[in-house]
Design a protein around this motif. Sequence first.
Motif, PDB file in Angstrom:
ATOM      1  N   SER A  32       0.958  -1.374  -0.009  1.00 33.81           N
ATOM      2  CA  SER A  32       0.048   0.013   0.017  1.00 33.81           C
ATOM      3  C   SER A  32       0.833   1.104  -0.020  1.00 33.81           C
ATOM      4  O   SER A  32       0.328   2.113   0.047  1.00 33.81           O
ATOM      5  N   ASP A  33       1.936   1.227  -0.145  1.00 34.38           N
ATOM      6  CA  ASP A  33       2.997   2.275  -0.008  1.00 34.38           C
ATOM      7  C   ASP A  33       3.786   2.437  -1.422  1.00 34.38           C
ATOM      8  O   ASP A  33       4.716   1.203  -1.403  1.00 34.38           O
ATOM      9  N   ALA A  34       4.051   3.290  -1.970  1.00 37.63           N
ATOM     10  CA  ALA A  34       4.488   3.312  -3.295  1.00 37.63           C
ATOM     11  C   ALA A  34       6.307   3.134  -3.246  1.00 37.63           C
ATOM     12  O   ALA A  34       6.802   2.679  -3.877  1.00 37.63           O
ATOM     13  N   GLU A  35       6.623   3.725  -2.051  1.00 41.99           N
ATOM     14  CA  GLU A  35       8.279   3.652  -1.769  1.00 41.99           C
ATOM     15  C   GLU A  35       8.598   2.102  -1.577  1.00 41.99           C
ATOM     16  O   GLU A  35       9.740   1.466  -1.905  1.00 41.99           O
ATOM     17  N   ASN A  52       3.053   5.813  -9.296  1.00 42.77           N
ATOM     18  CA  ASN A  52       1.772   6.897  -8.879  1.00 42.77           C
ATOM     19  C   ASN A  52       1.047   5.953  -8.164  1.00 42.77           C
ATOM     20  O   ASN A  52       0.217   5.316  -8.964  1.00 42.77           O
ATOM     21  N   LEU A  53       0.749   6.289  -6.814  1.00 40.85           N
ATOM     22  CA  LEU A  53      -0.095   5.502  -6.202  1.00 40.85           C
ATOM     23  C   LEU A  53      -1.241   6.254  -5.407  1.00 40.85           C
ATOM     24  O   LEU A  53      -0.679   7.219  -4.673  1.00 40.85           O
ATOM     25  N   TRP A  61      -3.451   3.279  -9.344  1.00 40.15           N
ATOM     26  CA  TRP A  61      -2.158   2.968  -9.097  1.00 40.15           C
ATOM     27  C   TRP A  61      -1.636   2.719 -10.829  1.00 40.15           C
ATOM     28  O   TRP A  61      -2.078   1.885 -11.414  1.00 40.15           O
ATOM     29  N   HIS A  62      -0.958   3.580 -11.204  1.00 42.38           N
ATOM     30  CA  HIS A  62      -0.065   3.738 -12.497  1.00 42.38           C
ATOM     31  C   HIS A  62       1.333   3.478 -12.513  1.00 42.38           C
ATOM     32  O   HIS A  62       1.907   4.422 -11.838  1.00 42.38           O
ATOM     33  N   ILE A  85      -7.121  -0.111 -10.542  1.00 45.17           N
ATOM     34  CA  ILE A  85      -8.160   0.668 -10.218  1.00 45.17           C
ATOM     35  C   ILE A  85      -8.694   0.204  -8.866  1.00 45.17           C
ATOM     36  O   ILE A  85      -9.448  -1.175  -9.145  1.00 45.17           O
ATOM     37  N   TYR A  86      -8.409   0.708  -7.678  1.00 51.16           N
ATOM     38  CA  TYR A  86      -8.757   0.154  -6.383  1.00 51.16           C
ATOM     39  C   TYR A  86     -10.384   0.161  -6.196  1.00 51.16           C
ATOM     40  O   TYR A  86     -11.003   1.144  -6.390  1.00 51.16           O
ATOM     41  N   SER A  87     -11.124  -0.880  -5.777  1.00 48.01           N
ATOM     42  CA  SER A  87     -12.618  -0.733  -5.373  1.00 48.01           C
ATOM     43  C   SER A  87     -12.579  -1.246  -3.982  1.00 48.01           C
ATOM     44  O   SER A  87     -13.723  -0.608  -3.266  1.00 48.01           O
TER      45      SER A  87
END
Length: 170
Positions: A32-35, A52-53, A61-62, A85-87
């Motif tokens: 859940s964290d881009a880093e 890109n989150l 999230w791309h 795409i988060y639901s």
Amino acid sequence: MTSKMKTKVDGNVLTIERDFNAPRSLVFQVYSDAEHIKQWWGPRGWEVTVCNLDFRPGGIWHYCMKCIDRNQGDFFGMESWGKAIYSTIVQDEKIEYTDYFSDAEGNVPEDMPASDITLIFEEQDGRTKLVTIARYVSAEALQTVLDMGMERGFSETMDRLEEHLDSVKG
């Protein structure tokens, strides 16, 4: 490293299970964290160059993976873009999203199969069982991504996740 994944194909559904020697909250955090994602997402020899989150229901999230391993021949230098795409997000328990191939602008090609992904994080005595369920529109769509080497790439991704978890948990 030998794969520790359990894989099952049933029609248009692919289910993958993998155990990690890390608490459920940490496994969820690195998803859940881009880093964190930049450190482990993708098969060996690939790095995440764009991540890109927007981690929330309705968020996107791309990302871009680029092959940096010259030993991978024609794949060297190739970029692979994806979009999710988060639901549904249930802290430390579940993430649901639709996973797409995309281009750098986030456009989704009509000729590539998308999948509905459910990630289930199960706590087991301080360890985590991660269950990934990928549903495709048809068995043929699932076979398309399997023929592209998705299972091997995902196995390597899970190996990298395990290595990252080991490095961050001390």
